[in-house]
Design a protein around this motif. Structure first.
Motif, PDB file in Angstrom:
ATOM      1  N   THR A 156       8.496 -77.987  43.398  1.00 18.25           N
ATOM      2  CA  THR A 156       7.771 -78.025  42.344  1.00 18.25           C
ATOM      3  C   THR A 156       8.323 -77.649  41.076  1.00 18.25           C
ATOM      4  O   THR A 156       9.084 -76.842  41.271  1.00 18.25           O
ATOM      5  CB  THR A 156       6.195 -77.480  42.412  1.00 18.25           C
ATOM      6  N   PHE A 212       0.788 -77.929  44.435  1.00 24.68           N
ATOM      7  CA  PHE A 212       0.815 -78.177  43.128  1.00 24.68           C
ATOM      8  C   PHE A 212      -0.490 -77.234  42.431  1.00 24.68           C
ATOM      9  O   PHE A 212      -1.669 -77.800  42.904  1.00 24.68           O
ATOM     10  CB  PHE A 212       0.782 -79.533  42.806  1.00 24.68           C
ATOM     11  N   THR A 263       6.548 -83.401  34.087  1.00 26.27           N
ATOM     12  CA  THR A 263       5.370 -83.276  35.018  1.00 26.27           C
ATOM     13  C   THR A 263       3.821 -83.728  34.444  1.00 26.27           C
ATOM     14  O   THR A 263       4.035 -83.595  33.185  1.00 26.27           O
ATOM     15  CB  THR A 263       5.424 -81.751  35.682  1.00 26.27           C
ATOM     16  N   GLN A 264       2.889 -83.901  35.227  1.00 30.91           N
ATOM     17  CA  GLN A 264       1.529 -84.310  34.545  1.00 30.91           C
ATOM     18  C   GLN A 264       0.958 -83.190  33.893  1.00 30.91           C
ATOM     19  O   GLN A 264       0.276 -83.029  33.005  1.00 30.91           O
ATOM     20  CB  GLN A 264       0.853 -84.855  35.625  1.00 30.91           C
ATOM     21  N   GLU A 270       1.714 -86.145  41.087  1.00 30.71           N
ATOM     22  CA  GLU A 270       2.685 -85.067  40.269  1.00 30.71           C
ATOM     23  C   GLU A 270       4.269 -85.330  40.405  1.00 30.71           C
ATOM     24  O   GLU A 270       4.534 -86.294  41.231  1.00 30.71           O
ATOM     25  CB  GLU A 270       2.267 -83.783  40.658  1.00 30.71           C
ATOM     26  N   THR A 306      -3.604 -88.706  34.104  1.00 33.49           N
ATOM     27  CA  THR A 306      -4.569 -88.220  35.387  1.00 33.49           C
ATOM     28  C   THR A 306      -5.733 -87.956  34.774  1.00 33.49           C
ATOM     29  O   THR A 306      -6.239 -87.766  33.526  1.00 33.49           O
ATOM     30  CB  THR A 306      -3.763 -87.075  36.104  1.00 33.49           C
ATOM     31  N   SER A 342      -0.985 -84.686  28.340  1.00 34.01           N
ATOM     32  CA  SER A 342      -1.297 -84.817  29.627  1.00 34.01           C
ATOM     33  C   SER A 342      -2.653 -84.719  30.009  1.00 34.01           C
ATOM     34  O   SER A 342      -3.658 -84.675  29.112  1.00 34.01           O
ATOM     35  CB  SER A 342      -0.723 -83.623  30.507  1.00 34.01           C
TER      36      SER A 342
END
Length: 850
Positions: A637, A674, A68-69, A572, A548, A102
């Protein structure tokens, strides 16, 4: 016979050295790859182990999704007090350890305002300085950060960029840039730096503000004396929320390292593959060299047979010679591998892919692998000429210029080559049109077919030598006079030898041609894909292009003066229908003008239904889960929250460089589902790029580009990988060069009397050099004439075998012409020493040579 073999090697030191060099390079690549990856692996092991040296248990968020980001979910801050109250817990501390690289990570800026790390990760730590036992860092100078205005940076970054305690440094994180005072310098364990990464250490409240996180990434626990880790872990697990878990410190260290270990394994595999290619090419050099020397030692071997040596003894003698060469080359290659490991480290550094490292690691397995591989390859390659040596009849001892009996060797070789080409054809056809096979199976079939085809061509190419030599040598003969004409004739005099010599270079050029054609196709396909998707004038991304950026970036661009329209794309990863997929969050009212949807089922009207519980899915996701308009979809999620949507449309996502994920939802639903939502892209129409640049001035880790420049820059990132491949494949070309040098030296030695006679009848030293050089260049051009078509053909087959990848077949004529020029240069370089030796021969001694 062993003594005779050793004496033969001692008498032919130059030949043995040149033969060994081909293996030295291959073994060096194998050993260097293992040394480099073992060194990096140990460094990471120390890093992750030291993170939990004094930690008995670790409480962390349990992620249902990989990659995940935002990284794994945090655990609530209130949980720390509850963990401390569990019986058997001596002490506990919460920390933030954003080691994911990230977009949330704290990025240090240099004195020019540029982000330091580039493509390397940046780590943001939130440390409770009152609990030093849980701190993985060691303070080298100053004091730990205390309060919202202080930060500790790693020693390596401080040294490289001139920061000292008391200096001001700016940090970019989840929001605009903030200024901090450097309160101290720290090391991670005993490492001054983690490769090209940066480390920024704050107190926990400040780290939360910088990274945009809540709670803790981890709660580390120390047990009271005599407490049972299993019992305490069970008690802690009982109070944890569903999205959290408890592990031992050792288990958490192993988990943290797992992703890194997979990357190291991949790098090791790639580097070893190139080492294997170099050894494969080196095997051709060995076969050719030993075959020539066996032919040149006909009378010597025949004399041994006359004196009573059996065929088996002759076989053992030649094999022993190959084994000694292989062992010596392997030892030298092992030593060279140590230096190559450092060279590969510098290469990765130059490409912006710095890796953490401590002392160089030379494991026993590396030594064994290097020695065994090099020796075994040399012995196996020496078997063919060894068998030929056993066919030398004793009567050849009294025949001048005798050669081993041909027997069935050439015919059998041609038959085996034809069989290999036939098998290659079947495998290549299977890989190209075998639609029932999975993609991996088709790639294996193509790889095996390519290997069989190269071997088959090498075994049968002697029939092509004379016509190719005639064509390649025609310009030389026209411009270079009689010497160039003799060079052309010499290249075709022994087609088998010339073909074997050219085969080594053929393989190297075939591989670089394949990479060049595939690379050109990828670059062209990526540019075309992005041109079709982006409708806006400008694109805002992170500086690296794959991280991101804060959602605030999109809001500022949309509100900026001179910006006519802007649409940001959140990103995401989540579980979509039970399997992982990328999820994008878009503004339904603006995305259609900024992004070009290719609809399979539906139209732009489907976007209006995103705010009403709809989701747009890609055709791949629809095919995977058998979805259609009206189908229900569940999106889960990383922390376990589930969003239920209904398919409003299906769009055709490009196979290369897709800007949107498999599931597209509204930004309103995305932000509510998210945590810490962030953007991957901001697509904007504006009066000028300057208007967009002013809007993102407070976010130095972002950049703005025109749509065309964005496409070109995205495709250009592939050139870094291509350049790395060219460097690694260059090793096989160098091995081919050594093979040509070896063959030319032996050819000059073999033609000593002939060269003397040419000098007697009037050939000058200059003409002699020109003749040898011309023969070498023609041999190299034969390798190019065979290698380039093979490389282009293989690229065409791979392109055909991947119809779903939208990969274009692009033949870069300029690059291929450059490869031909490289072949000419290789031929010239390979002839330098042999041509000089030929020109310096004493005429009288040459005429007396037998």
């Amino acid at each position: 016979m062993t003594a005779i073999a050793l004496r033969s090697l001692a008498e032919r030191r130059l030949r043995a050295t040149l033969t060994a060099l081909a293996i030295v390079l291959g073994v060096a690549m194998v050993a260097g790859s293992l040394i480099l990856t073992d060194t990096v692996d140990r460094a990471f092991t120390q890093i992750f182990s030291s993170s939990y040296t004094n930690t008995d248990l670790v409480v962390r968020g349990a992620s249902a999704v990989e990659g995940t980001q935002a990284g794994p979910p945090t655990v609530p801050a209130r949980l720390l007090a509850q963990v401390r109250d569990v019986p058997g817990v001596a002490t506990a501390a919460g920390s933030l350890m954003d080691m994911s690289g990230s977009g949330n990570s704290a990025k240090l800026l240099d004195r020019d305002g540029e982000v330091i790390t580039g493509g390397n990760p940046s780590f943001g730590f939130g440390i409770d300085a009152s609990q030093p036992r849980f701190n993985p860092l060691t303070l080298a100078e100053g004091a730990w950060a205390a309060g919202p205005g202080q930060v500790v940076v790693d020693v390596g970054t401080a040294r490289a960029h001139g920061f000292a305690v008391g200096d001001r440094v700016r940090v970019a994180g989840a929001g605009p840039v903030r200024g901090f005072t450097v309160s101290g310098l720290a090391r991670f364990g005993d490492l001054d730096s983690l490769g090209g990464a940066t480390i920024a250490v704050f107190d926990v409240p400040t780290a939360r503000r910088v990274t945009g996180k809540t709670g803790f990434d981890a709660i580390q626990v120390a047990l009271a004396p005599g407490a049972s880790a299993e019992r305490v872990a069970a008690d802690i697990a009982a109070i944890l929320p569903p999205a959290a878990e408890v592990r031992t410190g050792a288990e958490q260290a192993a988990s943290d390292k797992r992703v890194v270990s997979e990357a190291i394994t991949f790098i090791r595999g790639v580097l070893l593959a190139f080492g294997g290619i170099a050894l494969f090419v080196g095997a051709f050099v060995i076969v050719n060299t030993l075959s020539i020397t066996v032919a040149q030692r006909t009378r010597e071997l025949a004399t041994l047979r006359t004196l009573g040596a059996s065929r088996r003894q002759v076989l053992r003698s030649v094999v022993a010679e190959a084994a000694v060469i292989g062992l010596a080359a392997s030892l030298a290659g092992l030593a060279a591998g140590y230096g190559l490991a450092r060279g590969l480290t510098a290469l990765f550094d130059a490409l912006g892919l710095e890796l953490p490292r401590g002392g160089i690691v030379v494991a026993g397995g590396t030594v064994a692998a290097a020695l065994l591989t090099g020796t075994l390859v040399t012995v196996l390659a020496g078997l063919v000429p060894a068998v030929r040596a056993t066919r030398v009849p004793p009567i050849a001892a009294v025949r001048e210029g005798a050669a081993p009996e041909a027997g069935r060797g050439p015919r059998a070789g041609a038959q085996a080559g034809a069989a290999a080409i036939a098998a290659a054809g079947a495998l290549l056809a299977l890989g190209t049109v075998g639609e029932a096979l999975p993609t991996s199976g088709r790639m294996v079939a193509l790889g095996a077919g390519a290997l069989a085809f190269v071997v088959g061509v090498a075994m049968t190419s002697s029939r092509l030598v004379r016509p190719i030599a005639a064509v390649a040598g025609w310009p030389m003969a026209r411009l270079g006079g009689a010497a160039a004409g003799l060079a052309r004739d010499n290249a075709g005099r022994n087609p088998a030898r010339t073909a074997s010599t050219a085969a080594a270079l053929m393989i190297g050029l075939a591989l670089v041609t394949f990479v060049s054609v595939i690379g050109a196709g990828l670059i062209g396909s990526v540019e075309s894909s992005l041109d079709r998707q982006v409708r806006s004038q400008y694109v805002v991304t992170s500086a690296t292009g794959w991280e991101t950026v804060p959602a605030e970036v999109g809001r500022r661009v949309a509100a900026a003066e001179g910006v006519e329209a802007a649409s940001s794309v959140r990103a995401e990863r989540a579980l979509v229908g039970g399997a992982e997929a990328d999820v994008s969050g878009v503004d339904p009212s603006t995305i259609a003008a900024a992004y070009g949807f290719a609809w399979r089922d539906g139209d732009d009207g489907a976007l209006a239904r995103l705010d009403a519980g709809g989701v747009v899915v890609s055709d791949d996701l629809a095919d995977r889960d058998d979805l259609e308009v009206g189908s229900p979809v569940a999106i889960t999620t990383a922390d376990g929250a589930t969003l239920r949507r209904t398919v409003a449309g299906v769009y055709e996502a490009p196979a290369l460089a897709p800007l949107l994920g498999g599931a597209v939802i509204s930004q309103r639903a995305f932000d509510a589902t998210f945590p810490a939502a962030r953007d991957m892209y901001v697509l904007a129409d504006a009066a000028s790029a300057a208007a967009v640049a002013r809007a993102i001035a407070d976010f130095p880790d972002t950049r703005v580009a025109t749509a065309d420049a964005f496409a070109e820059d995205s495709a250009a990132e592939l050139t870094v990988v291509l350049n790395l491949l060219y460097v690694l494949l260059g090793l096989s070309v160098v091995v081919g060069l050594l093979g040509m040098v070896n063959t030319m030296v032996l050819a000059v030695h073999e033609r000593t009397r002939e060269l003397g006679m040419l000098r007697v009848v009037g050939m000058s030293r200059r003409q002699t050099r020109r003749m040898v050089r011309g023969e070498s260049v023609i041999t190299a051009l034969i390798g190019a004439a065979l290698g380039l078509p093979i490389g282009v053909g293989m690229a065409a087959l791979v392109t055909r075998a991947l119809p779903g990848a939208d990969l274009e077949l692009v033949v870069p004529a300029g690059t291929l012409a450059a490869f031909v020029a490289v072949a000419v240069v290789v031929g010239v370089v390979a002839a330098i020493a042999p041509a000089r030796r030929a020109a310096r021969l004493d005429v009288l001694r040459a005429l007396q040579y037998e």
